[in-house]
Design an enzyme around this catalytic site. Structure first.
Site, PDB file in Angstrom:
ATOM      1  N   SER A  12       0.839  -1.197   0.000  1.00 29.09           N
ATOM      2  CA  SER A  12       0.000   0.000   0.000  1.00 29.09           C
ATOM      3  C   SER A  12       0.873   1.246   0.000  1.00 29.09           C
ATOM      4  O   SER A  12       2.098   1.174   0.089  1.00 29.09           O
ATOM      5  CB  SER A  12      -0.925   0.011   1.237  1.00 29.09           C
ATOM      6  OG  SER A  12      -0.162   0.093   2.427  1.00 29.09           O
ATOM      7  N   ASP A  50       7.607 -10.675   7.343  1.00 28.75           N
ATOM      8  CA  ASP A  50       7.511  -9.735   8.447  1.00 28.75           C
ATOM      9  C   ASP A  50       8.916  -9.209   8.720  1.00 28.75           C
ATOM     10  O   ASP A  50       9.772  -9.926   9.248  1.00 28.75           O
ATOM     11  CB  ASP A  50       6.949 -10.441   9.693  1.00 28.75           C
ATOM     12  CG  ASP A  50       6.774  -9.488  10.867  1.00 28.75           C
ATOM     13  OD1 ASP A  50       7.124  -8.298  10.741  1.00 28.75           O
ATOM     14  OD2 ASP A  50       6.290  -9.943  11.927  1.00 28.75           O
ATOM     15  N   ASN A  75      11.387   1.186   2.164  1.00 30.05           N
ATOM     16  CA  ASN A  75      10.276   2.095   2.411  1.00 30.05           C
ATOM     17  C   ASN A  75       9.436   1.678   3.612  1.00 30.05           C
ATOM     18  O   ASN A  75       8.793   2.512   4.242  1.00 30.05           O
ATOM     19  CB  ASN A  75       9.405   2.142   1.135  1.00 30.05           C
ATOM     20  CG  ASN A  75       7.998   2.630   1.401  1.00 30.05           C
ATOM     21  OD1 ASN A  75       7.773   3.817   1.599  1.00 30.05           O
ATOM     22  ND2 ASN A  75       7.033   1.701   1.426  1.00 30.05           N
ATOM     23  N   TYR A 139      10.499   6.270  16.875  1.00 31.98           N
ATOM     24  CA  TYR A 139      10.430   6.478  15.428  1.00 31.98           C
ATOM     25  C   TYR A 139      11.486   7.478  14.959  1.00 31.98           C
ATOM     26  O   TYR A 139      12.263   7.211  14.033  1.00 31.98           O
ATOM     27  CB  TYR A 139       9.031   6.974  15.057  1.00 31.98           C
ATOM     28  CG  TYR A 139       8.769   7.132  13.582  1.00 31.98           C
ATOM     29  CD1 TYR A 139       8.617   6.013  12.758  1.00 31.98           C
ATOM     30  CD2 TYR A 139       8.634   8.391  13.008  1.00 31.98           C
ATOM     31  CE1 TYR A 139       8.353   6.154  11.407  1.00 31.98           C
ATOM     32  CE2 TYR A 139       8.364   8.542  11.652  1.00 31.98           C
ATOM     33  CZ  TYR A 139       8.218   7.425  10.865  1.00 31.98           C
ATOM     34  OH  TYR A 139       7.954   7.570   9.520  1.00 31.98           O
ATOM     35  N   LYS A 143      14.748   6.606  12.608  1.00 29.03           N
ATOM     36  CA  LYS A 143      14.813   7.246  11.295  1.00 29.03           C
ATOM     37  C   LYS A 143      16.053   8.134  11.187  1.00 29.03           C
ATOM     38  O   LYS A 143      16.714   8.171  10.143  1.00 29.03           O
ATOM     39  CB  LYS A 143      13.549   8.072  11.032  1.00 29.03           C
ATOM     40  CG  LYS A 143      12.299   7.246  10.794  1.00 29.03           C
ATOM     41  CD  LYS A 143      12.387   6.404   9.533  1.00 29.03           C
ATOM     42  CE  LYS A 143      11.044   5.801   9.154  1.00 29.03           C
ATOM     43  NZ  LYS A 143      11.085   5.000   7.926  1.00 29.03           N
TER      44      LYS A 143
END
Length: 239
Positions: A12, A50, A75, A139, A143
């Site tokens: 998606s 996974d 991604n 997060y 990142k």
């Protein structure tokens, strides 16, 4: 020339859009995601995995050897939004696995062929949140860690004709975004109005930037972070 692109998170959002664009160019795509996309293409090889499972990642990586992968686009990602007092060490460990360890293992599997070909393109999709956003302890940390790893790889792999770059999106209209901000809500509207461009981003905004770094002609650009965030990197943005 036909290239083979490994893309994570193709079921998606940004990953799906990028897979379709690469296929439209006549390239082959190997897509990794927990669930299969709801569409098929003769040159789209979907592998269910996974990326939070180190053993599963290692198994998939072993199967990539000899497939002529020329591009890696990492991604896939997760957020785990929590204020600092609620953040958990296990969340940091989990996001380190999906954002850093998984692409490391996958890239190691295809690197010998890239080096032999004297060509390769590695592109990470990270986030403007690497600069700091409330509720993003795990997060933003992982990142931002990708940015450091990317620069290291760029230094090491440049002599082999392999470039390594990062696209760092801001708020993009995807299921991940709507998992935190209600679709069509006043909050969604306010976030768009905060940005200098006065709108939220689309998957196409991000894939255009990825396509630039992935272009075989973009061989003189490496170790860079391109913020695709509507100007959000210029100041604070609260999601």
């Amino acid at each position: 020339m036909t290239h083979t692109v490994l893309i994570t998170g193709t079921s998606s959002g940004i990953g799906e859009r990028l897979a379709r664009e690469m296929l439209d160019k006549g390239w082959k795509v190997i897509g990794l995601a927990r669930r299969r996309a709801e569409w098929e293409h003769a040159d789209f090889d979907q592998i269910s995995v996974d990326l939070m499972d180190p053993a599963a990642v290692a198994e998939v990586a072993a199967g990539l050897k000899g497939r002529g992968v020329s591009h890696v686009v990492h991604n896939a990602g997760l957020i785990y939004p929590n204020l600092v007092e609620d953040a958990k060490p296990e969340e940091l460990a989990a996001l380190t696995q999906i954002h850093l360890a998984a692409p490391l293992v996958l890239t190691q599997a295809v690197l010998p062929e890239m080096r032999a070909a004297k060509f390769g393109r590695i592109v990470f999709v990270t986030s403007r949140a690497a600069m700091g956003v409330p509720t993003r302890s795990a997060y933003s940390a992982t990142k931002a860690g990708v940015h450091g790893m990317m620069r290291t790889w760029a230094l090491e792999l440049g002599p082999d004709g392999i470039t390594v770059n990062t696209v760092a999106p801001g708020p993009i209209l995807t299921d991940n975004f709507w998992g935190i901000v209600d679709k069509g809500s006043e909050r969604e509207k306010r976030i768009g109005e905060q940005l200098p461009v006065r709108r939220l981003g689309t998957t196409e905004d991000v894939t255009r930037a990825v396509q630039f770094f992935a272009d075989p002609a973009a061989g003189f650009v490496t170790g860079q972070v391109l913020f695709v965030c509507g100007g959000g990197s210029l100041g604070g943005l609260s999601l």
